[in-house]
Design an enzyme around this catalytic site. Structure first.
Site, mmCIF file in Angstrom:
data_model
loop_
_atom_site.group_PDB
_atom_site.id
_atom_site.type_symbol
_atom_site.label_atom_id
_atom_site.label_comp_id
_atom_site.label_asym_id
_atom_site.label_seq_id
_atom_site.Cartn_x
_atom_site.Cartn_y
_atom_site.Cartn_z
ATOM 1 N N SER A 201 23.201 29.794 5.965
ATOM 2 C CA SER A 201 22.766 30.676 7.049
ATOM 3 C C SER A 201 21.732 30.021 7.964
ATOM 4 O O SER A 201 21.659 30.352 9.152
ATOM 5 C CB SER A 201 22.184 31.964 6.467
ATOM 6 N N HIS B 254 14.648 34.200 8.252
ATOM 7 C CA HIS B 254 15.563 33.201 8.802
ATOM 8 C C HIS B 254 15.062 32.794 10.186
ATOM 9 O O HIS B 254 14.286 33.531 10.811
ATOM 10 C CB HIS B 254 16.987 33.756 8.906
#
Length: 296
Positions: free
Chosen positions: A41, A277
């Site tokens: 990711s 993230h």
């Protein structure tokens, strides 16, 4: 104007035009012809923003961003062929095996490699170690609690450190697998930028205690050290995005932080985000790091 004068003017015009034609014919070709991006990711720069997520290369469930670093690098280098296989949740096993995503199946990431691939970027290992999943155990309403430490450090043994060490040979095999399938490629291995530091957290803005934030920061350093060792052992090149990301962790204000905290929202760009993230500013930093590595 006599015939001799007209001939002289025509000859002079031709001499002026010639360098332009020659320059066009000798225009510098693209530095790379076939670029393949691999990873998890953090390589996909995963997003929950419906305006940014794309299924151009992978299923929508991979949450791959239109603004991922790979796409920025490909555009900046004018690479004719880009294949971005990165997918949220990917582990090293997904390089050679299919990964079931929420809305489809991502074929083995190595399937995108060919003997003519001349540039590969890869960011992998965090999910093999389980560090991303560990963050989910850290949120707390008690600033003095350390649920992460309590879960992973038992009888003096830090299971996350054990996991990171166990992931190292898998990352080595991954890099060697890239070389076997793309023997002429330049292989750039990225590490994970600084989403959390070792100095502590910012409770309650990010509801993780200082003790657990410090632990997470140390584990991130361990993870990146493992990636550096694996990269060196496999003979690839490390692109260090961590060392140049000081002052941009998830505790910093919007517009400064390159990674988000636990709130599933980002202002860069405005919209839903994947917690812990990179946001778009983080993806931009990753892209700049890769471009600097190739001399751009």
């Amino acid at each position: 104007m006599n015939k001799a004068s007209r001939a002289l003017i025509a000859w002079a015009a031709a001499c002026v035009a010639l360098p332009v034609v020659a320059q066009s014919a000798s225009a510098t070709p693209p530095q790379f012809g076939e670029y393949v991006a691999l990873g998890d990711s953090w390589a996909a720069d995963s997003t929950l923003n419906p305006g940014l997520v794309t299924d151009e290369f992978v299923p929508l469930g991979c949450a791959q961003s239109r603004g991922s670093y790979a796409k920025q690098v490909a555009a900046a280098l004018a690479v004719p062929v880009l294949r971005d296989a990165s997918c949220g949740g990917a582990q090293t096993v997904d390089m050679t095996g299919s990964q079931v995503a929420p809305r489809g199946v991502n074929p083995p990431q190595f399937d995108r490699l060919t003997p003519s691939t001349d540039l590969v970027t890869v960011l992998i290992g965090g999910n093999d170690a389980g560090l991303a999943a560990a963050v989910q155990a850290c949120p707390t309403l008690d600033a003095g609690a350390t649920p992460c430490l309590n879960s992973f450090v038992v009888n003096g043994v830090d299971r996350m450190s054990v996991n990171i060490e166990a992931a190292e040979p898998k990352v080595v095999v991954t890099i060697e697998g890239i070389r076997a399938r793309a023997p002429h490629a330049r292989i750039l291995v990225l590490n994970y930028l600084k989403s959390v530091g070792t100095e502590g957290g910012c409770f309650p803005v990010v509801p993780i205690s200082d003790g657990d934030a410090q632990w997470l920061g140390r584990k991130l350093i361990e993870l990146n050290a493992m990636i550096a060792r694996a990269t060196a052992e496999a003979g690839a090149e490390l692109v260090d995005t961590y060392g140049s990301s000081d002052g941009h962790d998830a505790c910093k204000p919007a517009g400064v932080r390159w990674a988000e905290g636990l709130a599933p929202f980002t202002s860069d760009p405005v919209g839903p985000a994947v917690p812990f993230h990179p946001n778009q500013l983080g993806a931009d930093h990753q892209a700049r790091s890769v471009l600097a590595a190739v001399g751009r």
